[in-house]
Design a protein around this motif. Structure first.
Motif, PDB file in Angstrom:
ATOM      1  N   ASP A 109       0.863  -1.186   0.000  1.00 35.14           N
ATOM      2  CA  ASP A 109       0.000   0.000   0.000  1.00 35.14           C
ATOM      3  C   ASP A 109       0.899   1.235   0.000  1.00 35.14           C
ATOM      4  OD1 ASP A 109      -2.021   1.817   0.183  1.00 35.14           O
ATOM      5  OD2 ASP A 109      -2.450   1.431   2.306  1.00 35.14           O
ATOM      6  N   HIS A 110       1.131   1.754  -1.211  1.00 35.06           N
ATOM      7  CA  HIS A 110       2.064   2.888  -1.305  1.00 35.06           C
ATOM      8  C   HIS A 110       1.491   4.125  -0.656  1.00 35.06           C
ATOM      9  CE1 HIS A 110       3.948   6.331  -3.603  1.00 35.06           C
ATOM     10  NE2 HIS A 110       4.976   5.759  -3.013  1.00 35.06           N
ATOM     11  N   GLY A 111       0.261   4.428  -1.001  1.00 32.40           N
ATOM     12  CA  GLY A 111      -0.413   5.556  -0.361  1.00 32.40           C
ATOM     13  C   GLY A 111       0.058   6.908  -0.804  1.00 32.40           C
ATOM     14  N   GLY A 112       0.880   6.985  -1.796  1.00 30.91           N
ATOM     15  CA  GLY A 112       1.344   8.288  -2.282  1.00 30.91           C
ATOM     16  C   GLY A 112       2.359   8.894  -1.343  1.00 30.91           C
ATOM     17  N   GLY A 113       2.406  10.206  -1.309  1.00 33.14           N
ATOM     18  CA  GLY A 113       3.347  10.917  -0.464  1.00 33.14           C
ATOM     19  C   GLY A 113       4.730  10.963  -1.086  1.00 33.14           C
ATOM     20  N   ASP A 114       5.726  11.234  -0.229  1.00 31.83           N
ATOM     21  CA  ASP A 114       7.098  11.383  -0.699  1.00 31.83           C
ATOM     22  C   ASP A 114       7.844  10.060  -0.784  1.00 31.83           C
ATOM     23  OD1 ASP A 114       6.677  14.079  -0.833  1.00 31.83           O
ATOM     24  OD2 ASP A 114       7.405  14.455   1.218  1.00 31.83           O
ATOM     25  N   ALA A 115       7.275   8.983  -0.223  1.00 30.48           N
ATOM     26  CA  ALA A 115       7.969   7.708  -0.225  1.00 30.48           C
ATOM     27  C   ALA A 115       8.059   7.165  -1.648  1.00 30.48           C
ATOM     28  CB  ALA A 115       7.246   6.700   0.669  1.00 30.48           C
ATOM     29  N   PRO A 116       9.172   6.560  -2.034  1.00 29.53           N
ATOM     30  CA  PRO A 116       9.317   6.032  -3.394  1.00 29.53           C
ATOM     31  C   PRO A 116       8.455   4.797  -3.593  1.00 29.53           C
ATOM     32  CG  PRO A 116      11.212   5.428  -2.071  1.00 29.53           C
ATOM     33  CD  PRO A 116      10.392   6.360  -1.219  1.00 29.53           C
ATOM     34  N   TYR A 117       8.068   4.580  -4.820  1.00 28.80           N
ATOM     35  CA  TYR A 117       7.294   3.392  -5.167  1.00 28.80           C
ATOM     36  C   TYR A 117       8.284   2.264  -5.384  1.00 28.80           C
ATOM     37  CZ  TYR A 117       3.549   0.573  -7.123  1.00 28.80           C
ATOM     38  OH  TYR A 117       2.617  -0.409  -7.339  1.00 28.80           O
ATOM     39  N   LEU A 118       8.140   1.172  -4.610  1.00 35.22           N
ATOM     40  CA  LEU A 118       9.157   0.134  -4.596  1.00 35.22           C
ATOM     41  C   LEU A 118       8.695  -1.183  -5.203  1.00 35.22           C
ATOM     42  CD1 LEU A 118      10.544   0.711  -0.987  1.00 35.22           C
ATOM     43  CD2 LEU A 118      11.440   1.576  -3.152  1.00 35.22           C
ATOM     44  N   ALA A 119       7.420  -1.516  -5.132  1.00 30.91           N
ATOM     45  CA  ALA A 119       6.946  -2.837  -5.557  1.00 30.91           C
ATOM     46  C   ALA A 119       7.247  -3.061  -7.037  1.00 30.91           C
ATOM     47  CB  ALA A 119       5.449  -2.963  -5.295  1.00 30.91           C
ATOM     48  N   GLY A 120       7.830  -4.224  -7.325  1.00 32.22           N
ATOM     49  CA  GLY A 120       8.115  -4.584  -8.702  1.00 32.22           C
ATOM     50  C   GLY A 120       9.395  -4.013  -9.266  1.00 32.22           C
ATOM     51  N   ARG A 121      10.093  -3.195  -8.529  1.00 32.27           N
ATOM     52  CA  ARG A 121      11.320  -2.577  -9.027  1.00 32.27           C
ATOM     53  C   ARG A 121      12.531  -3.448  -8.712  1.00 32.27           C
ATOM     54  NH1 ARG A 121      11.609   3.654  -7.328  1.00 32.27           N
ATOM     55  NH2 ARG A 121      13.485   3.412  -8.630  1.00 32.27           N
ATOM     56  N   THR A 122      13.560  -3.329  -9.544  1.00 23.51           N
ATOM     57  CA  THR A 122      14.836  -4.001  -9.301  1.00 23.51           C
ATOM     58  C   THR A 122      15.834  -2.963  -8.837  1.00 23.51           C
ATOM     59  OG1 THR A 122      14.387  -5.701 -10.959  1.00 23.51           O
ATOM     60  CG2 THR A 122      16.676  -5.378 -10.315  1.00 23.51           C
ATOM     61  N   CYS A 123      16.377  -3.164  -7.657  1.00 24.41           N
ATOM     62  CA  CYS A 123      17.290  -2.193  -7.058  1.00 24.41           C
ATOM     63  C   CYS A 123      18.537  -2.914  -6.548  1.00 24.41           C
ATOM     64  CB  CYS A 123      16.626  -1.456  -5.886  1.00 24.41           C
ATOM     65  SG  CYS A 123      15.075  -0.663  -6.301  1.00 24.41           S
ATOM     66  N   THR A 124      19.581  -2.134  -6.367  1.00 29.05           N
ATOM     67  CA  THR A 124      20.775  -2.650  -5.700  1.00 29.05           C
ATOM     68  C   THR A 124      20.528  -2.660  -4.191  1.00 29.05           C
ATOM     69  OG1 THR A 124      22.223  -1.820  -7.436  1.00 29.05           O
ATOM     70  CG2 THR A 124      23.234  -2.309  -5.332  1.00 29.05           C
ATOM     71  N   VAL A 125      20.751  -3.811  -3.583  1.00 35.18           N
ATOM     72  CA  VAL A 125      20.461  -3.977  -2.149  1.00 35.18           C
ATOM     73  C   VAL A 125      21.778  -4.215  -1.408  1.00 35.18           C
ATOM     74  CG1 VAL A 125      19.236  -5.315  -0.403  1.00 35.18           C
ATOM     75  CG2 VAL A 125      18.190  -4.917  -2.652  1.00 35.18           C
ATOM     76  N   LEU A 126      22.035  -3.377  -0.403  1.00 37.91           N
ATOM     77  CA  LEU A 126      23.187  -3.560   0.481  1.00 37.91           C
ATOM     78  C   LEU A 126      22.709  -4.304   1.731  1.00 37.91           C
ATOM     79  CD1 LEU A 126      23.978  -1.128  -1.390  1.00 37.91           C
ATOM     80  CD2 LEU A 126      25.272  -0.225   0.543  1.00 37.91           C
ATOM     81  N   TYR A 127      23.482  -5.279   2.173  1.00 39.09           N
ATOM     82  CA  TYR A 127      23.047  -6.025   3.353  1.00 39.09           C
ATOM     83  C   TYR A 127      24.254  -6.487   4.164  1.00 39.09           C
ATOM     84  CZ  TYR A 127      24.025 -10.057   0.370  1.00 39.09           C
ATOM     85  OH  TYR A 127      24.623 -10.961  -0.452  1.00 39.09           O
ATOM     86  N   LEU A 128      23.959  -6.703   5.485  1.00 37.85           N
ATOM     87  CA  LEU A 128      24.991  -7.172   6.413  1.00 37.85           C
ATOM     88  C   LEU A 128      24.310  -8.016   7.494  1.00 37.85           C
ATOM     89  CD1 LEU A 128      28.026  -6.985   7.187  1.00 37.85           C
ATOM     90  CD2 LEU A 128      27.397  -5.082   8.677  1.00 37.85           C
ATOM     91  N   ASP A 129      24.907  -9.142   7.791  1.00 38.71           N
ATOM     92  CA  ASP A 129      24.325 -10.056   8.793  1.00 38.71           C
ATOM     93  C   ASP A 129      24.886  -9.751  10.187  1.00 38.71           C
ATOM     94  OD1 ASP A 129      22.977 -11.237   6.739  1.00 38.71           O
ATOM     95  OD2 ASP A 129      24.338 -12.951   6.544  1.00 38.71           O
ATOM     96  N   VAL A 130      23.975  -9.900  11.194  1.00 38.41           N
ATOM     97  CA  VAL A 130      24.338  -9.715  12.606  1.00 38.41           C
ATOM     98  C   VAL A 130      23.827 -10.934  13.380  1.00 38.41           C
ATOM     99  CG1 VAL A 130      24.090  -8.281  14.658  1.00 38.41           C
ATOM    100  CG2 VAL A 130      24.186  -7.208  12.391  1.00 38.41           C
ATOM    101  N   ARG A 131      24.696 -11.588  14.171  1.00 40.14           N
ATOM    102  CA  ARG A 131      24.311 -12.759  14.956  1.00 40.14           C
ATOM    103  C   ARG A 131      23.726 -12.308  16.304  1.00 40.14           C
ATOM    104  NH1 ARG A 131      26.428 -17.611  13.501  1.00 40.14           N
ATOM    105  NH2 ARG A 131      26.491 -18.278  15.699  1.00 40.14           N
ATOM    106  N   ALA A 132      22.553 -12.813  16.580  1.00 42.21           N
ATOM    107  CA  ALA A 132      21.897 -12.445  17.852  1.00 42.21           C
ATOM    108  C   ALA A 132      22.695 -12.953  19.040  1.00 42.21           C
ATOM    109  CB  ALA A 132      20.473 -13.003  17.888  1.00 42.21           C
ATOM    110  N   ALA A 133      23.420 -14.077  18.872  1.00 43.97           N
ATOM    111  CA  ALA A 133      24.222 -14.619  19.978  1.00 43.97           C
ATOM    112  C   ALA A 133      25.297 -13.638  20.406  1.00 43.97           C
ATOM    113  CB  ALA A 133      24.849 -15.946  19.549  1.00 43.97           C
ATOM    114  N   ASP A 134      25.749 -12.799  19.456  1.00 44.87           N
ATOM    115  CA  ASP A 134      26.773 -11.810  19.792  1.00 44.87           C
ATOM    116  C   ASP A 134      26.178 -10.610  20.529  1.00 44.87           C
ATOM    117  OD1 ASP A 134      28.610 -13.425  18.504  1.00 44.87           O
ATOM    118  OD2 ASP A 134      28.430 -12.358  16.579  1.00 44.87           O
TER     119      ASP A 134
END
Length: 505
Positions: free
Chosen positions: A145-170
């Motif tokens: 539910d995009h709802g308009g506004g200033d937020a970008p429309y994301l559904a269906g788009r292909t983007c570069t995604v940066l990610y990093l894993d964090v262990r909960a045990a740490d």
């Protein structure tokens, strides 16, 4: 338009100025288009690099918040989502990713998902602090539910995604509980790199470049038009003056610019052409006047003798009158043949019967057969071997006969003809022991209707065309005919390209 001229394209201008301006504009358009494409790519790449750096910085902030056991705020400059193993919903999301139903399954894959395992293959590690990134398509789910506004429309788009894993045990049980994940879970923080800002920057740059390029094209075309117009002003002046030149009196000359550029060379060439035209017109007028004068003399003699005979038929010596008429008619016939031959030589018509001619044999035959009319002259020919040249036999015979006629007319006692070879040249000379020719008149004797001995009668001296015809025939066969400096008498030297013997061709 000339029937043989190809039809011009209607869009292509006739004016040289307009053509130059159009060509300059088209060339500049190609160059500017290439530059614009390069600038667009550079601006887009730089903007994407900046967005990537900003996303990496935001990822670092989110990772620190997760490590502190704090759930990041939904308000974010970049879309993000924090997911964890063993949990169906997202731990946190914002910046537009929160438009998906937060109670439903998380959007981006968790570390333990099969999708995440496939995603982990071939990851690019950053040299700084070890985050990974790769292109990923955001699913187009029904709970979005995009709802308009200033937020970008994301559904269906292909983007570069940066990610990093964090262990909960740490993190410890307390922080893991605060985040709502199990103590043995693994969290993955995702941050999206959106091309929106880069695309807007590139689009703004494109608009600026387009306006600047159009203005530049107009300026380039205008400068080219004015420059060519100024450069062609001397050409227009030359054209105007040349158009006013009368072929009967071409004494006008164009002004040569002092700049020394191509226009000056054109003006010099036109002046040279006009000078040749002026010289040719003067020669034609002189030739016509001389020919008329030469024709008038035998015609007057012939007409006078016939009129007197008709006026006094009983006292007329008709055999003598007929002899005079025949002599004058032969003079007219010879003069007409000479004039026709000169006209043919002036047209530079191709040789009709070109072949190999033995110049020695031809000279020997002519000297033996030449009629001296009981004059006390000795006519000899000195030729030791055959000398071959290429050309027409009749024209060579006419050339040599004219030289012999001139020598017999001026010789005192002896005429000597020599034929020989000098390397790849054939040389024939006709020498007489007459009064000779003054050095200053050495070239003038070859002009048409020129007779240096004005005191002799026209019947004996000829019309002054023999040497002119001889030189034209020599030049027609690629040779030269000159008057060699010698005393006493005169020596005419014919120089021609030698040819191989017929059996050696």
């Amino acid at each position: 338009m000339n029937a043989t001229e190809p039809r011009r394209r209607r869009w292509w201008p006739r004016s040289v100025r307009a053509r130059a301006a159009l060509a300059a504009a088209l060339t500049a358009a190609v160059v500017l288009a290439g530059i614009g494409w390069w600038v667009h790519e550079e601006v887009y790449d730089e903007s994407m690099a900046t967005a990537h750096e900003q996303a990496a910085a935001h990822l670092a902030v989110l990772v620190h918040q997760v490590e502190d056991g704090s759930i990041p705020s939904r308000r974010s400059a970049a879309p993000y989502e924090v997911v964890a193993t063993g949990r169906s919903g997202a731990v946190a999301s914002g910046g537009g990713m929160d438009a998906f139903d937060t109670a439903a399954r998380h959007v981006l894959p968790a570390p333990s998902d099969p999708t995440a395992l496939a995603l982990a293959e071939g990851l690019n590690d950053d040299a700084g602090w070890g985050y990974a990134y790769r292109p990923l398509r955001i699913p187009d789910r029904s709970d979005y539910d995009h709802g308009g506004g200033d937020a970008p429309y994301l559904a269906g788009r292909t983007c570069t995604v940066l990610y990093l894993d964090v262990r909960a045990a740490d993190l410890g049980r307390g922080k893991a509980a605060a985040l709502g994940v199990a103590a043995d879970a693994t969290l993955r923080v995702h941050v999206l790199v959106l091309p929106d800002a880069a695309e807007k920057t590139a689009a703004a740059t494109d608009g600026t470049l387009l306006r600047a390029g159009l203005l530049g094209l107009v300026l380039i075309a205008g400068v080219a038009y004015v420059t060519v117009r100024i450069a062609l002003r001397p050409v227009e002046a030359i054209r105007t003056l040349t158009a006013s030149v009368d072929a009967k009196d071409p004494r006008e000359r164009v002004t040569v610019p002092a700049s020394g550029h191509e226009i000056a060379a054109l003006a010099t060439t036109i002046n040279t052409t006009l000078q040749r035209l002026d010289t040719a017109a003067a020669q034609q007028r002189r030739f016509v006047a001389d020919a008329a004068h030469e024709l008038r003399s035998p015609l007057t003699t012939l007409l006078t003798s016939l009129e007197v005979a008709l006026a006094y038929p009983e006292r007329t010596d008709w055999p003598a009158t007929a002899t005079t008429a025949a002599r004058q008619t032969r003079r007219l016939q010879a003069l007409a043949e000479d004039l026709l031959l000169l006209a043919r030589l002036d047209t530079r018509a191709p040789e009709a019967g070109a072949g190999t001619v033995d110049l020695s044999a031809l000279a020997s035959r002519l000297t033996e057969q030449y009629p001296l009319d009981d004059r006390p002259l000795t006519l000899t020919c000195d030729s030791t071997a055959a000398v071959y040249v290429r050309g027409d036999l009749d024209e060579f015979e006419r050339l040599l006969r004219n030289l012999l006629d001139n020598a017999v007319r001026h010789a005192g006692n002896r005429i000597e003809v020599t034929v020989g070879g000098e390397g790849d040249r054939a040389v024939l000379t006709v020498r007489d022991d007459g009064p000779g020719v003054p050095p200053e008149e050495a070239e003038r004797v070859f002009e048409r209707f020129v007779r240096l001995d004005d005191a002799r009668s026209r019947d004996e001296g000829g019309a002054g065309l023999g040497l002119a015809i001889a030189r034209d025939l020599a030049q027609r066969h690629g040779g030269t005919l000159t008057l060699a400096p010698t005393t006493p008498g005169a020596c005419f030297e014919l120089n021609l390209p030698a040819a191989p013997a017929p059996t050696q061709e």
